[in-house]
Design a protein around this motif. Structure first.
Motif, mmCIF file in Angstrom:
data_model
loop_
_atom_site.group_PDB
_atom_site.id
_atom_site.type_symbol
_atom_site.label_atom_id
_atom_site.label_comp_id
_atom_site.label_asym_id
_atom_site.label_seq_id
_atom_site.Cartn_x
_atom_site.Cartn_y
_atom_site.Cartn_z
ATOM 1 N N ALA A 1 0.874 -1.171 0.000
ATOM 2 C CA ALA A 1 0.000 0.000 0.000
ATOM 3 C C ALA A 1 0.912 1.223 0.000
ATOM 4 C CB ALA A 1 -0.894 0.002 1.226
ATOM 5 N N VAL A 2 0.760 2.088 -0.983
ATOM 6 C CA VAL A 2 1.617 3.269 -1.111
ATOM 7 C C VAL A 2 0.794 4.500 -0.749
ATOM 8 C CG1 VAL A 2 3.054 4.633 -2.662
ATOM 9 C CG2 VAL A 2 2.931 2.155 -2.947
ATOM 10 N N LEU A 3 1.261 5.225 0.276
ATOM 11 C CA LEU A 3 0.598 6.447 0.724
ATOM 12 C C LEU A 3 1.524 7.604 0.408
ATOM 13 C CD1 LEU A 3 -1.866 7.603 2.233
ATOM 14 C CD2 LEU A 3 -0.477 7.516 4.291
ATOM 15 N N GLY A 4 1.068 8.504 -0.441
ATOM 16 C CA GLY A 4 1.902 9.628 -0.849
ATOM 17 C C GLY A 4 1.141 10.931 -0.782
ATOM 18 N N PRO A 5 1.756 12.006 -1.241
ATOM 19 C CA PRO A 5 1.082 13.298 -1.265
ATOM 20 C C PRO A 5 -0.154 13.240 -2.151
ATOM 21 C CG PRO A 5 3.321 13.472 -2.143
ATOM 22 C CD PRO A 5 3.098 12.058 -1.770
ATOM 23 N N LEU A 6 -1.055 14.153 -1.943
ATOM 24 C CA LEU A 6 -2.297 14.196 -2.699
ATOM 25 C C LEU A 6 -1.995 14.265 -4.195
ATOM 26 C CD1 LEU A 6 -5.372 14.284 -2.304
ATOM 27 C CD2 LEU A 6 -5.206 16.765 -2.373
ATOM 28 N N ALA A 7 -2.582 13.347 -4.951
ATOM 29 C CA ALA A 7 -2.372 13.306 -6.400
ATOM 30 C C ALA A 7 -2.962 14.556 -7.039
ATOM 31 C CB ALA A 7 -3.020 12.053 -6.983
ATOM 32 N N THR A 8 -2.423 14.920 -8.191
ATOM 33 C CA THR A 8 -2.888 16.140 -8.853
ATOM 34 C C THR A 8 -4.327 16.031 -9.339
ATOM 35 O OG1 THR A 8 -1.867 15.364 -10.890
ATOM 36 C CG2 THR A 8 -0.610 16.916 -9.549
ATOM 37 N N TYR A 9 -4.772 14.817 -9.643
ATOM 38 C CA TYR A 9 -6.177 14.629 -10.018
ATOM 39 C C TYR A 9 -6.646 13.273 -9.498
ATOM 40 C CZ TYR A 9 -3.952 12.076 -13.846
ATOM 41 O OH TYR A 9 -3.159 11.231 -14.573
ATOM 42 N N ALA A 10 -7.939 13.142 -9.277
ATOM 43 C CA ALA A 10 -8.507 11.913 -8.735
ATOM 44 C C ALA A 10 -8.504 10.810 -9.788
ATOM 45 C CB ALA A 10 -9.920 12.175 -8.244
ATOM 46 N N GLU A 11 -8.077 9.626 -9.389
ATOM 47 C CA GLU A 11 -8.086 8.472 -10.285
ATOM 48 C C GLU A 11 -9.032 7.424 -9.715
ATOM 49 O OE1 GLU A 11 -4.447 6.970 -11.764
ATOM 50 O OE2 GLU A 11 -3.415 8.878 -11.552
ATOM 51 N N PRO A 12 -9.587 6.570 -10.573
ATOM 52 C CA PRO A 12 -10.597 5.622 -10.101
ATOM 53 C C PRO A 12 -10.106 4.599 -9.083
ATOM 54 C CG PRO A 12 -10.376 5.555 -12.511
ATOM 55 C CD PRO A 12 -9.382 6.515 -11.997
ATOM 56 N N HIS A 13 -8.846 4.172 -9.161
ATOM 57 C CA HIS A 13 -8.372 3.119 -8.266
ATOM 58 C C HIS A 13 -7.463 3.649 -7.162
ATOM 59 C CE1 HIS A 13 -10.247 0.153 -10.770
ATOM 60 N NE2 HIS A 13 -9.680 0.704 -11.830
ATOM 61 N N CYS A 14 -7.559 4.932 -6.880
ATOM 62 C CA CYS A 14 -6.810 5.560 -5.794
ATOM 63 C C CYS A 14 -7.796 6.109 -4.779
ATOM 64 C CB CYS A 14 -5.938 6.699 -6.324
ATOM 65 S SG CYS A 14 -4.654 6.152 -7.442
ATOM 66 N N TYR A 15 -7.342 6.221 -3.551
ATOM 67 C CA TYR A 15 -8.213 6.702 -2.488
ATOM 68 C C TYR A 15 -7.575 7.923 -1.845
ATOM 69 C CZ TYR A 15 -10.034 2.050 -3.185
ATOM 70 O OH TYR A 15 -10.557 0.924 -3.754
ATOM 71 N N ASP A 16 -8.337 9.011 -1.755
ATOM 72 C CA ASP A 16 -7.866 10.221 -1.096
ATOM 73 C C ASP A 16 -8.203 10.105 0.386
ATOM 74 O OD1 ASP A 16 -7.066 11.209 -3.540
ATOM 75 O OD2 ASP A 16 -8.899 12.352 -3.867
ATOM 76 N N LEU A 17 -7.226 10.456 1.236
ATOM 77 C CA LEU A 17 -7.419 10.348 2.678
ATOM 78 C C LEU A 17 -7.110 11.669 3.363
ATOM 79 C CD1 LEU A 17 -5.695 6.909 3.375
ATOM 80 C CD2 LEU A 17 -8.130 7.369 3.072
#
Length: 141
Positions: free
Chosen positions: A45-61
């Motif tokens: 599980a890779v937790l990184g900085p907020l992605a520049t745009y939302a992707e379907p298989h990623c989760y924003d926390l």
């Protein structure tokens, strides 16, 4: 038959959609600060900085959920550092700070006589000290 309203006026206005990305966890409305991605092939599980745009298989926390994140048994969590976030001090940083405070608080040895025979200076250019500050002799003299 033509409608009297144009396509923009017939659209249903929505006050529910927010331009701020929210945490993906159920019933959490806090703003997202990190993005979680699963790499199934590596069981990671890779937790990184907020992605520049939302992707379907990623989760924003949000901050709370990203700090409390745990992975399934047998999986590894990789936390990528955010380059913009201030780094937390390490044990070495705190030890260096404690040593600097001890050095600054140590009483300075004063010369007993006017000639300064008892004074010890590490730097021949140093004339006097007050706490952590030093008075240096001019290089011309």
């Amino acid at each position: 038959m033509e409608s009297r309203r144009g396509p923009l006026k017939s659209a249903v206005p929505s006050n529910v959609v927010s331009p701020v990305r929210r945490c993906s966890r159920t019933a959490c409305g806090r703003p997202a600060v990190a993005t979680l991605t699963y790499v199934y092939a590596d069981s990671t599980a890779v937790l990184g900085p907020l992605a520049t745009y939302a992707e379907p298989h990623c989760y924003d926390l949000c901050a709370e959920h990203s700090e409390r994140l745990t992975a399934p048994r047998g999986w590894e969590v990789v936390r990528l550092l955010d380059g913009n976030a201030p780094a937390r001090p390490s044990g070495d940083d705190l030890e260096a700070l404690a040593n600097a405070v001890r050095e600054a608080a140590r009483p300075q040895e004063r010369a007993a006589g006017a000639g300064g025979a008892g004074a010890r200076t590490a730097d021949p250019m140093e004339v006097a000290r007050r706490g952590h500050l030093r008075v240096l002799r001019s290089p011309d003299n």
